[in-house]
Design a protein around this motif. Structure first.
Motif, PDB file in Angstrom:
ATOM      1  N   GLN A   4       0.839  -1.201   0.000  1.00  0.00           N
ATOM      2  CA  GLN A   4       0.000   0.000   0.000  1.00  0.00           C
ATOM      3  C   GLN A   4       0.871   1.247   0.000  1.00  0.00           C
ATOM      4  OE1 GLN A   4      -3.682   0.205   2.400  1.00  0.00           O
ATOM      5  NE2 GLN A   4      -2.705   1.916   3.461  1.00  0.00           N
ATOM      6  N   VAL A   6       0.957   5.658  -0.045  1.00  0.00           N
ATOM      7  CA  VAL A   6       0.267   6.934   0.220  1.00  0.00           C
ATOM      8  C   VAL A   6       1.024   8.020  -0.541  1.00  0.00           C
ATOM      9  CG1 VAL A   6      -0.444   8.615   1.938  1.00  0.00           C
ATOM     10  CG2 VAL A   6      -0.542   6.164   2.477  1.00  0.00           C
ATOM     11  N   ARG A  31     -15.256   7.348  -3.420  1.00  0.00           N
ATOM     12  CA  ARG A  31     -14.261   6.336  -3.782  1.00  0.00           C
ATOM     13  C   ARG A  31     -13.997   6.421  -5.285  1.00  0.00           C
ATOM     14  NH1 ARG A  31     -12.194   1.287  -2.056  1.00  0.00           N
ATOM     15  NH2 ARG A  31     -11.851  -0.208  -3.750  1.00  0.00           N
ATOM     16  N   PHE A  47      -8.940  -2.893  -6.790  1.00  0.00           N
ATOM     17  CA  PHE A  47      -8.196  -2.289  -5.680  1.00  0.00           C
ATOM     18  C   PHE A  47      -8.499  -3.014  -4.374  1.00  0.00           C
ATOM     19  CE2 PHE A  47      -9.256   1.197  -8.644  1.00  0.00           C
ATOM     20  CZ  PHE A  47      -7.977   1.583  -9.031  1.00  0.00           C
ATOM     21  N   ASP A  48      -7.444  -3.239  -3.599  1.00  0.00           N
ATOM     22  CA  ASP A  48      -7.650  -3.616  -2.201  1.00  0.00           C
ATOM     23  C   ASP A  48      -7.997  -2.379  -1.386  1.00  0.00           C
ATOM     24  OD1 ASP A  48      -7.291  -6.306  -2.509  1.00  0.00           O
ATOM     25  OD2 ASP A  48      -5.221  -6.350  -1.782  1.00  0.00           O
ATOM     26  N   GLU A  49      -7.422  -1.252  -1.788  1.00  0.00           N
ATOM     27  CA  GLU A  49      -7.692   0.005  -1.093  1.00  0.00           C
ATOM     28  C   GLU A  49      -7.428   1.154  -2.056  1.00  0.00           C
ATOM     29  OE1 GLU A  49      -8.532   3.026   1.426  1.00  0.00           O
ATOM     30  OE2 GLU A  49      -8.923   0.901   1.810  1.00  0.00           O
ATOM     31  N   ILE A  50      -8.363   2.108  -2.103  1.00  0.00           N
ATOM     32  CA  ILE A  50      -8.131   3.358  -2.830  1.00  0.00           C
ATOM     33  C   ILE A  50      -9.018   4.421  -2.211  1.00  0.00           C
ATOM     34  CG2 ILE A  50      -9.797   2.799  -4.662  1.00  0.00           C
ATOM     35  CD1 ILE A  50      -7.913   4.426  -6.554  1.00  0.00           C
ATOM     36  N   SER A  51      -8.420   5.520  -1.819  1.00  0.00           N
ATOM     37  CA  SER A  51      -9.183   6.601  -1.203  1.00  0.00           C
ATOM     38  C   SER A  51      -8.393   7.894  -1.319  1.00  0.00           C
ATOM     39  CB  SER A  51      -9.476   6.304   0.274  1.00  0.00           C
ATOM     40  OG  SER A  51      -8.269   6.157   1.004  1.00  0.00           O
ATOM     41  N   SER A  53      -8.018  11.901   0.503  1.00  0.00           N
ATOM     42  CA  SER A  53      -8.298  12.719   1.675  1.00  0.00           C
ATOM     43  C   SER A  53      -8.584  14.148   1.249  1.00  0.00           C
ATOM     44  CB  SER A  53      -7.095  12.686   2.629  1.00  0.00           C
ATOM     45  OG  SER A  53      -7.227  13.663   3.642  1.00  0.00           O
ATOM     46  N   THR A  60      -4.361   7.248  -1.148  1.00  0.00           N
ATOM     47  CA  THR A  60      -3.965   5.962  -0.601  1.00  0.00           C
ATOM     48  C   THR A  60      -4.421   4.878  -1.575  1.00  0.00           C
ATOM     49  OG1 THR A  60      -4.190   6.745   1.681  1.00  0.00           O
ATOM     50  CG2 THR A  60      -4.165   4.359   1.343  1.00  0.00           C
ATOM     51  N   ILE A  61      -3.471   4.028  -2.005  1.00  0.00           N
ATOM     52  CA  ILE A  61      -3.803   3.046  -3.043  1.00  0.00           C
ATOM     53  C   ILE A  61      -3.034   1.745  -2.812  1.00  0.00           C
ATOM     54  CG2 ILE A  61      -2.035   3.975  -4.595  1.00  0.00           C
ATOM     55  CD1 ILE A  61      -3.891   3.202  -6.943  1.00  0.00           C
ATOM     56  N   LYS A  62      -3.744   0.658  -3.015  1.00  0.00           N
ATOM     57  CA  LYS A  62      -3.133  -0.672  -3.032  1.00  0.00           C
ATOM     58  C   LYS A  62      -3.904  -1.519  -4.034  1.00  0.00           C
ATOM     59  CE  LYS A  62      -1.509  -4.589  -0.287  1.00  0.00           C
ATOM     60  NZ  LYS A  62      -1.799  -5.547  -1.364  1.00  0.00           N
TER      61      LYS A  62
END
Length: 282
Positions: A4, A6, A31, A47-51, A53, A60-62
């Motif tokens: 991940q 940032v 999202r 994506f496992d994670e994407i957001s 701020s 934030t990306i994975k």
């Protein structure tokens, strides 16, 4: 497959709208949504994670494991001011996301290595036996290589090991032969567990025939004219070699030199496999 990440200040100039809306309305990034441009993968589960701020503009990306390709990603910023009187509460921008496929290190070496059995412990060193390639290119600096498993370890006085330059070294025990499977890996434990980045070497210590051994009696005496003789235990401690050669059959070749011109044989001397001497003097 990268961890991940940032990325700070990925979005900037974030504003709620006109001056009277600043500091009053609450801003939120939805999202991000990806659309496929060139990829073998669908966007669902990409994506496992994407957001994003709205506070500091960081992304934030994975990526999900194994995913790669080129995608058009939409980013939508919303406020809580509503849409009354044909107002707008959102704004969308796009960015291009290119995810390169991971290039697994490729560990290359001969798959079979043969060395001869030796009467003494024998050390072997093969400089640069292993090479590591990434995307079919050799690396100037070798990553760490690890011998992860060795079968039939009794073959070795010093177990096989690999240096940082890819050199393979080991010392075989004396008088022993057989085959050992040596697994060497490069990369992390997850890659090795998945069967990636691992080289399997068949290391064979080939049998070499050892000479037979025996002991011989210093002398034996018989009476002249005694006829055909069979003298047991002239040869003793008869051995074909070490334990792995007990299947071999030994034979004796006998030659003689007479100290008496009158000595002659009707049957020349011979020794059988039991060590018995046979002859018939004239």
């Amino acid at each position: 497959d990268a961890p991940q990440a940032v990325i700070p200040n990925f979005v900037f100039n974030v504003s709620a709208g006109r001056e009277e809306e600043e500091g009053v309305q609450r801003l939120t990034f939805e999202r991000p949504v990806a659309a496929k441009i060139d990829s073998l993968w669908q966007t669902a589960g990409l994506f496992d994670e994407i957001s994003l701020s709205a506070f500091d503009g960081s992304l934030t990306i994975k990526m999900a494991p194994g995913r790669s390709g080129i995608f058009n990603v939409s980013v939508t910023l919303t406020d809580d001011g509503g849409t009354a009187f044909q107002g707008f509460d959102r704004s969308t921008r796009y960015f291009l996301l290119s995810v390169l496929p991971r290039s697994e290190p490729d560990l290359r070496a001969e798959s079979v290595l043969r060395v001869p059995e030796s009467d003494e412990p024998q050390q072997y060193v093969w400089f640069g036996f292993y090479s590591v390639y990434v995307a079919n290119q050799t690396l100037d600096v070798q990553p760490e290589l690890t011998v992860s498993s060795i079968s039939n370890q009794a073959l070795f006085l010093v177990l096989p090991s690999v240096d940082q330059d890819g050199s393979l070294s080991f010392t075989v025990n004396a008088g022993i032969n057989g085959v050992s499977t040596v697994r060497t890996s490069v990369g992390d434990a997850d890659a090795e567990a998945a069967g990636l980045n691992t080289h399997v070497l068949e290391l064979s210590v080939d049998s070499v025939n050892d000479p037979p051994t025996f002991s011989l009696a210093a002398s034996r005496s018989v009476v002249q004219g005694s006829g055909r003789e069979s003298l047991p235990s002239v040869a003793t401690d008869i051995s074909a070699g070490p334990a792995d050669e007990i299947w071999q059959t030994v034979t004796f070749a006998v030659s003689y030199v007479s100290s008496s011109p009158s000595l002659a044989f009707l049957e020349p001397p011979s020794i059988d496999t039991a060590g018995t001497l046979h002859f018939h003097a004239a």
